[in-house]
Enzyme design. Structure first.
Site, PDB file in Angstrom:
ATOM      1  N   HIS A 202      -1.597   4.747  33.191  1.00 52.51           N
ATOM      2  CA  HIS A 202      -2.011   3.874  32.084  1.00 52.51           C
ATOM      3  C   HIS A 202      -2.901   4.607  31.097  1.00 52.51           C
ATOM      4  O   HIS A 202      -2.756   4.469  29.886  1.00 52.51           O
ATOM      5  CB  HIS A 202      -2.770   2.655  32.631  1.00 52.51           C
ATOM      6  N   ARG A 304      14.648 -19.255  13.342  1.00 46.46           N
ATOM      7  CA  ARG A 304      15.231 -20.601  13.345  1.00 46.46           C
ATOM      8  C   ARG A 304      15.317 -21.054  14.799  1.00 46.46           C
ATOM      9  O   ARG A 304      16.324 -20.813  15.471  1.00 46.46           O
ATOM     10  CB  ARG A 304      16.622 -20.581  12.708  1.00 46.46           C
ATOM     11  N   ARG A 340       9.465 -20.959  13.108  1.00 44.86           N
ATOM     12  CA  ARG A 340       9.605 -22.257  12.451  1.00 44.86           C
ATOM     13  C   ARG A 340       9.841 -23.313  13.522  1.00 44.86           C
ATOM     14  O   ARG A 340      10.629 -23.107  14.447  1.00 44.86           O
ATOM     15  CB  ARG A 340      10.771 -22.228  11.462  1.00 44.86           C
ATOM     16  N   GLU A 439      11.007 -26.611   0.443  1.00 44.41           N
ATOM     17  CA  GLU A 439      12.446 -26.844   0.263  1.00 44.41           C
ATOM     18  C   GLU A 439      12.743 -28.221  -0.328  1.00 44.41           C
ATOM     19  O   GLU A 439      13.884 -28.567  -0.583  1.00 44.41           O
ATOM     20  CB  GLU A 439      13.235 -26.580   1.558  1.00 44.41           C
ATOM     21  N   ASN A 462      17.783 -22.416   0.203  1.00 43.65           N
ATOM     22  CA  ASN A 462      19.051 -23.073   0.581  1.00 43.65           C
ATOM     23  C   ASN A 462      18.924 -24.587   0.413  1.00 43.65           C
ATOM     24  O   ASN A 462      19.766 -25.238  -0.204  1.00 43.65           O
ATOM     25  CB  ASN A 462      19.420 -22.764   2.037  1.00 43.65           C
ATOM     26  N   ASP A 463      17.856 -25.125   0.981  1.00 40.97           N
ATOM     27  CA  ASP A 463      17.656 -26.566   0.851  1.00 40.97           C
ATOM     28  C   ASP A 463      17.058 -26.936  -0.507  1.00 40.97           C
ATOM     29  O   ASP A 463      17.397 -27.976  -1.068  1.00 40.97           O
ATOM     30  CB  ASP A 463      16.753 -27.079   1.983  1.00 40.97           C
ATOM     31  N   ARG A 473      24.644 -28.949   0.390  1.00 40.07           N
ATOM     32  CA  ARG A 473      24.905 -27.515   0.539  1.00 40.07           C
ATOM     33  C   ARG A 473      26.156 -27.218   1.366  1.00 40.07           C
ATOM     34  O   ARG A 473      26.705 -26.114   1.307  1.00 40.07           O
ATOM     35  CB  ARG A 473      23.690 -26.790   1.122  1.00 40.07           C
ATOM     36  N   CYS A 510      12.465 -17.237   1.931  1.00 35.48           N
ATOM     37  CA  CYS A 510      13.287 -16.954   3.118  1.00 35.48           C
ATOM     38  C   CYS A 510      14.678 -17.567   3.007  1.00 35.48           C
ATOM     39  O   CYS A 510      15.454 -17.509   3.942  1.00 35.48           O
ATOM     40  CB  CYS A 510      12.587 -17.431   4.386  1.00 35.48           C
TER      41      CYS A 510
END
Ligand code: PEP
Ligand code: MG
Length: 576
Positions: A202, A304, A340, A439, A462-463, A473, A510
Site C-alpha cells: 500500500h 440516466r 440524475r 427542460e 431534448n425536452d 419529441r 446535456c
C-alpha cells in the site's frame, strides 16, 4: 502516545559500506534531503477499572474518536485526486466504521469496565492475532493498516498530535501505513525509505500515486542511517547514499520529482485561442464507460438512472443502485459523476397502473418521484451513502422540474436522509451539489430564481425543445417541426446562460444539441463552456471547439439569435 520522530540517537562513525545502502527500487525519481527516522511507538494505555458512572462517557469518547478519525480520513481523501489513494483511504474508513468492531469495543467497555483506550487496544489485538494465524499473503500489509488505525484512534483519545516534519526530509521507517504516506506527502517530504515493503504494498502504491521517490527493503535502514544526515536516494535503481558528495547531490537534485510535483496538472481542453471547456458524457449503463473513457470524457454530465428500469423492468434495489454508482465513480476518478434522479414517465414508459391522455405533460420525472416517496428516498439514500465515500465527486440532478416547490421538497428529503445517515454514523458529503434540469420553458424564464436555490443548471434541450415548440419529441409525423436549432431555443438558452452569470451558478447543456459540433461552438459563444453528450460525439465536438476561437463562436451565436426560422439557422450551421 508520543511518536518518536527525527531521533538524534544513532550516530556511529560511518564506513564506506554504511554510506551506500542497497534497496529495492519502488518509485522512480532521485532526491536529496535530511534523514528523519520515523518510529511508530506502541501506545501506552490505561489499566484502570471503570466505575459504572464512567462507562457512558467512555462510550461517548469512543464514538467521538471514531468520528474524528473518519473526518481526518475523509478530508485526506477529499484532497486526493488519485483513485488508488482514495481506495486505500476508504478501506481505512470502512475499518473504523465496521459495526462488528464498534460492538466489540462497546462490549469490552460495558461488560469488563475497560477504559476506552485499552478496549480499543484489546479488540484490535484480537484482529491482529486472527490475521497472523491466517498467514495470508496480504497479512503484513493488512496488519500495518490495522495497527495504524488502532494507534490513530488512541492518539486522538490521548490528544497527541503529530510533530511537524520539515520539507527537506527523507523519511526512514520500518514500514508505513497509507495514512502516514499521505500525511508525509502533505508535509512535502522529499523521499521515503522503508526497511520492509514490496512492489505492490500500500505504501508503495501511494508513494507512486503521489510521486514521492521511494526505495524499499533497505536492511536496518533505521539503525544504519543517522538522523539529520544529508542523504540521496534513487528510486529507480534502489540506491540510498548517506552523506553524498556535492557532485552526487547536484546530480540527484536534477531529476528531483518533489520539485516538479506541484506543476503537474490535469489535461485541460481549450479553444484555439485558449478558452477552456469541459466535455462530459451522457450515459445510462456502466458498459458505456469504455467508449467514454476512450474519447477522453471528463466525467459524467448526465447519468440516466431510469435506463436500468427501461432495460430490466425495475429500478433496482438500493444495493444495486449503490453498486452501479460505485463502479462509475471508480472508473471515472477523479472526475464528476452527475446522477440524475429517475426520470421515468412521459415517453420513458413507467407502468404504475396509470394511463394518461398526455404523458409528456403528465406524471413524470420529479412529479412522479415526489408522489412515490419510497422510490425517491431509496435513490437519495443510495446516492448519499456513496457520496460520503467519494466526497466532492457526485452531483445530484433533478429531472422535469417545473416549479420551485419541487426543489424545496427534494432539498428536504436530502436533508432528512443526510441526518439519518449521520445518526447511523455514515460518512456524509455535506457539500454535495444539487442541480436541476432546465427542460420546461417556465424554468428557463425563471432561471434566476431557480439558480439562487441550486448549485448548477443543466439545460436538457431534448425536452426543452418539445415543450417550447409544443411538438412531441417522439412523434414521427411532426419530426419536421421538431428542431433543436429553432431560433426561439437559442434565445431561451441565452437567457439561462445570462441568469447563470448573474447568479454565479454554473450552466451546462446535456441535451442532444451539445452532441452537434457546430451547435457546441454556438453554446460556447453563448457563454456555456460545459457540455455533456453521447460518448461517440466527444471526439468530433472537441476537435471542432479546438479548431475555432471564441470570437468566431460568439459571432455564430449572435447570428443564430438574429435568425427567425429554423431554415436560416440550418444555413448558418452549413456555412460555419
Ligand atoms: C433532455 O431532455 O434534453 C435530456 C437530456 O433528458 P432526456 O433526453 O433523458 O429526457
Ligand atoms: Mg429530458
Amino acid at each position: 502516545m508520543a511518536s518518536e520522530k527525527c531521533t538524534k540517537k544513532v550516530s556511529s562513525v560511518m564506513d564506506v559500506n554504511d554510506r551506500l545502502l542497497a534497496g529495492t527500487p519502488a518509485v522512480a525519481g532521485t532526491t536529496v534531503g535530511k534523514a528523519c527516522i520515523y518510529r511508530r511507538q506502541q501506545p501506552i494505555v490505561s489499566n484502570e477499572h471503570l466505575t459504572e458512572e464512567q462507562v457512558e462517557s467512555q462510550l461517548a469518547y469512543f464514538h467521538q474518536a471514531v468520528a474524528t478519525a473518519r473526518q481526518e480520513l475523509q478530508s485526506l481523501s477529499r484532497s486526493q485526486s488519485n483513485g488508488d489513494v482514495r481506495d486505500l483511504l476508504y478501506a481505512q474508513i470502512e475499518m473504523i466504521e465496521d459495526p462488528e468492531l464498534h460492538e466489540k469495543v462497546e462490549e469490552e467497555i460495558k461488560s469488563n469496565n475497560t477504559p476506552v483506550d485499552a478496549a480499543i487496544h484489546k479488540v484490535f489485538d484480537i484482529y491482529l492475532g486472527l490475521l497472523s494465524e491466517r498467514e495470508n499473503a496480504d497479512s503484513p500489509e493488512r496488519s500495518v493498516d490495522i495497527i495504524d488505525t488502532r494507534n490513530r484512534l488512541i492518539q486522538i483519545l490521548h490528544n497527541d498530535e503529530n510533530e511537524q516534519i520539515t520539507k527537506e526530509t527523507i523519511i526512514i521507517a520500518h514500514d508505513l501505513s497509507p495514512r502516514e504516506v499521505i500525511k508525509f506527502s502533505e508535509q512535502q517530504v522529499r523521499g521515503l525509505v522503508m526497511e520492509q515493503g514490496g512492489e505492490s504494498s500500500h505504501a508503495v502504491i501511494l508513494a507512486r500515486a503521489l510521486q514521492i521517490p521511494m526505495v524499499v527493503r533497505v536492511e536496518q535502514a533505521c539503525s544504519r542511517i543517522p538522523a539529520g544526515k544529508v542523504m540521496a536516494i534513487d528510486g529507480a535503481s534502489g540506491k540510498v547514499i548517506v552523506d553524498p558528495s556535492a557532485e552526487i547531490q547536484d546530480k540527484y537534485r536534477v531529476n528531483d520529482l518533489s520539485t516538479v510535483q506541484s506543476q503537474s496538472t490535469a489535461v485541460q481542453y481549450e479553444t484555439a485561442d485558449g478558452h477552456p471547456f469541459i466535455l462530459r458524457a451522457n450515459i445510462g449503463f456502466a458498459d458505456e464507460l469504455p467508449a467514454m473513457l476512450a474519447s477522453g470524457g471528463e466525467g459524467i454530465g448526465l447519468l440516466r438512472t431510469e435506463s436500468a428500469y427501461l432495460n430490466n423492468g425495475h429500478l433496482g434495489s438500493e444495493q444495486e443502485q449503490r453498486s452501479l454508482y460505485e463502479v462509475l465513480l471508480k472508473e471515472t476518478s477523479p472526475d464528476i459523476v452527475t446522477i440524475r434522479l429517475f426520470d421515468a414517465g412521459g415517453d420513458k414508459f413507467f407502468d404504475l397502473g396509470q394511463q394518461e391522455q398526455n404523458p409528456n405533460l403528465g406524471w413524470r420525472g420529479i412529479r412522479m418521484l415526489l408522489d412515490e416517496e419510497k422510490l425517491i428516498r431509496q435513490q437519495l439514500r443510495a446516492i448519499l451513502i456513496v457520496a460520503g465515500r467519494y466526497p466532492g465527486r457526485i452531483r445530484i440532478l433533478v429531472p422535469m422540474v417545473s416549479c420551485l416547490e419541487e426543489v424545496t421538497a427534494v432539498k428536504k428529503h436530502i436533508a432528512d436522509i443526510r441526518q439519518e445517515l449521520k445518526e447511523k454514523e455514515y460518512a456524509v458529503d455535506a457539500d454535495i451539489e444539487l442541480g436541476i434540469m432546465v427542460e420546461v420553458p417556465a424554468v428557463a424564464l425563471q432561471a434566476d430564481a431557480f439558480a439562487r436555490e441550486v448549485d448548477f443548471l443543466s439545460i436538457g434541450t431534448n425536452d426543452l425543445t418539445q415543450y417550447l415548440l409544443a411538438v412531441d419529441r417522439g412523434n414521427e409525423r411532426l419530426s419536421n417541426l421538431y428542431s433543436q436549432r429553432h431560433p426561439a431555443l437559442w434565445s431561451l438558452i441565452q437567457q439561462v446562460s445570462q441568469s447563470g452569470d448573474a447568479t454565479d451558478t454554473p450552466v451546462s447543456v446535456c441535451g442532444e444539441l451539445a452532441s452537434d459540433p457546430v451547435a457546441a461552438c454556438a453554446l460556447l459563444g453563448l457563454g456555456i463552456s460545459e457540455l455533456s453528450m453521447t460518448p461517440t460525439a466527444l471526439g468530433p465536438v472537441r476537435e471542432e471547439l479546438q479548431g475555432h476561437n471564441l470570437q468566431e463562436m460568439q459571432q455564430l451565436a449572435d447570428r443564430l439569435l438574429e435568425s427567425t426560422t429554423t431554415a436560416e439557422a440550418n444555413e448558418l450551421f452549413a456555412n460555419f
